[in-house]
Design a protein around this motif. Structure first.
Motif, PDB file in Angstrom:
ATOM      1  N   MET A 240      81.356  87.269  69.026  1.00 26.03           N
ATOM      2  CA  MET A 240      80.102  87.252  68.269  1.00 26.03           C
ATOM      3  C   MET A 240      79.805  88.643  67.701  1.00 26.03           C
ATOM      4  N   THR A 241      79.704  88.741  66.390  1.00 23.94           N
ATOM      5  CA  THR A 241      79.425  90.031  65.762  1.00 23.94           C
ATOM      6  C   THR A 241      77.930  90.293  65.631  1.00 23.94           C
ATOM      7  N   GLY A 242      77.102  89.235  65.730  1.00 23.27           N
ATOM      8  CA  GLY A 242      75.678  89.430  65.583  1.00 23.27           C
ATOM      9  C   GLY A 242      75.224  89.515  64.144  1.00 23.27           C
TER      10      GLY A 242
ATOM     11  N   ASP B 122      81.654  96.291  65.561  1.00 23.72           N
ATOM     12  CA  ASP B 122      81.996  94.969  65.022  1.00 23.72           C
ATOM     13  C   ASP B 122      80.921  94.456  64.063  1.00 23.72           C
ATOM     14  N   ALA B 123      79.667  94.709  64.405  1.00 22.45           N
ATOM     15  CA  ALA B 123      78.579  94.253  63.537  1.00 22.45           C
ATOM     16  C   ALA B 123      78.599  94.973  62.196  1.00 22.45           C
ATOM     17  N   TRP B 124      78.861  96.288  62.217  1.00 21.31           N
ATOM     18  CA  TRP B 124      78.982  97.036  60.956  1.00 21.31           C
ATOM     19  C   TRP B 124      80.102  96.456  60.100  1.00 21.31           C
ATOM     20  N   GLU B 125      81.261  96.218  60.719  1.00 29.14           N
ATOM     21  CA  GLU B 125      82.399  95.673  59.976  1.00 29.14           C
ATOM     22  C   GLU B 125      82.059  94.316  59.382  1.00 29.14           C
ATOM     23  N   SER B 126      81.441  93.466  60.188  1.00 30.54           N
ATOM     24  CA  SER B 126      81.097  92.123  59.729  1.00 30.54           C
ATOM     25  C   SER B 126      80.075  92.164  58.600  1.00 30.54           C
ATOM     26  N   LEU B 127      79.083  93.030  58.733  1.00 33.79           N
ATOM     27  CA  LEU B 127      78.046  93.132  57.710  1.00 33.79           C
ATOM     28  C   LEU B 127      78.637  93.607  56.389  1.00 33.79           C
ATOM     29  N   GLY B 128      79.491  94.613  56.440  1.00 28.48           N
ATOM     30  CA  GLY B 128      80.118  95.108  55.212  1.00 28.48           C
ATOM     31  C   GLY B 128      80.969  94.050  54.538  1.00 28.48           C
ATOM     32  N   ARG B 129      81.740  93.338  55.338  1.00 29.71           N
ATOM     33  CA  ARG B 129      82.611  92.292  54.793  1.00 29.71           C
ATOM     34  C   ARG B 129      81.790  91.150  54.192  1.00 29.71           C
ATOM     35  N   LEU B 130      80.735  90.745  54.897  1.00 30.25           N
ATOM     36  CA  LEU B 130      79.927  89.621  54.445  1.00 30.25           C
ATOM     37  C   LEU B 130      79.203  89.934  53.139  1.00 30.25           C
ATOM     38  N   VAL B 131      78.585  91.106  53.059  1.00 29.23           N
ATOM     39  CA  VAL B 131      77.873  91.469  51.826  1.00 29.23           C
ATOM     40  C   VAL B 131      78.845  91.566  50.659  1.00 29.23           C
ATOM     41  N   ALA B 132      80.026  92.131  50.885  1.00 26.19           N
ATOM     42  CA  ALA B 132      81.027  92.240  49.818  1.00 26.19           C
ATOM     43  C   ALA B 132      81.468  90.859  49.342  1.00 26.19           C
TER      44      ALA B 132
END
Length: 258
Positions: free
Chosen positions: A1-3, A30-40
């Motif tokens: 879970m990345t949150g 992990d949350a930073w990585e997920s957030l960056g990927r999702l917004v992109a």
């Protein structure tokens, strides 16, 4: 879970939610990585507006301090490896063609405030506050905060916020031009969503090209900016929405943009 999770509605509005309640939505690696990927990934044609939220209690406590030393790069910049992740998110937010609306309940602290200022519009609860306590923790402000704050409020006010670590209430932030709308507690998410839906229903080409100009403006001289403005206006002239906008004015009726 990345949150961090997101969804795109039929209305073209994407909602990205930071969801780590056990850490007050603080962002670990992990949350930073997920957030960056999702917004992109949301920078695509079917997404016409984005809402960035932390839910109904708070936006985010910033970077997860407990995870800061868990991963580091090599060499002299090794201790700043996590900052690259924050920069990736800031660039994704500012580079997203669709306008991004931040919904802030509770607080946005540290790097999370940097994310809020990377958004195009900000809706905040009346009880919310912003805080950048980097210097008090022997840290240097990141997530573009020094650039954003000095650009918006000038050197002296930015210095007080970053060096003294002064808390900034949402109402005062609105007075300084850092928040667009102040709403009652618990209403930031819904008001941000309503604002995003209005943007999504508008003329996509004009909205996206205007955002592009806003993002480029601080980097250009007036002469260079006017050259870019000329190109953007010309590009927008090819949009079918222009004819609809003109006809709407003549017919005195609500527009029906594509």
């Amino acid at each position: 879970m990345t949150g961090v999770h997101g969804r795109v509605g039929d209305d073209g509005v994407a909602v990205v939610t930071i969801d780590r309640p056990q850490a007050r939505n603080a962002l670990d690696w992990d949350a930073w990585e997920s957030l960056g990927r999702l917004v992109a990934e949301l920078d695509r044609d079917d997404v016409r507006a984005v809402v960035l939220t932390g839910g109904d209690r708070w936006f985010s406590a910033g970077g997860d301090v407990t995870s800061m030393g868990s991963r580091q790069g090599s060499g002299v910049t090794g201790p700043a490896a996590r900052v690259r992740l924050a920069h990736r998110v800031v660039r994704a937010l500012t580079g997203c063609r669709a306008p991004v609306v931040a919904a802030v309940e509770g607080f946005a602290i540290g790097a999370a405030w940097g994310l809020v200022l990377a958004c195009d519009l900000v809706v905040a609860s009346r009880e919310a506050f912003f805080l950048a306590p980097f210097a008090q923790r022997a840290l240097v402000a990141d997530a573009g905060l020094a650039w954003s704050l000095s650009r918006h409020v000038g050197h002296q006010r930015a210095a007080e916020l970053l060096l003294v670590g002064a808390r900034l209430p949402a109402v005062r932030a609105q007075e300084l031009g850092l928040v667009n709308r102040v709403v009652e507690p618990g209403e930031a998410g819904e008001q941000a969503l309503e604002l995003a839906r209005g943007l999504a229903a508008g003329p996509a080409d004009a909205v996206q090209l205007t955002k592009a100009l806003l993002c480029r403006a601080p980097q250009l001289s007036l002469d260079s900016f006017l050259d870019e403005e000329h190109v953007h206006v010309a590009l927008n002239g090819h949009s079918p929405d222009v004819a609809e906008g003109r006809q709407t004015f003549l017919d005195k009726r609500p527009p029906r943009f594509r």
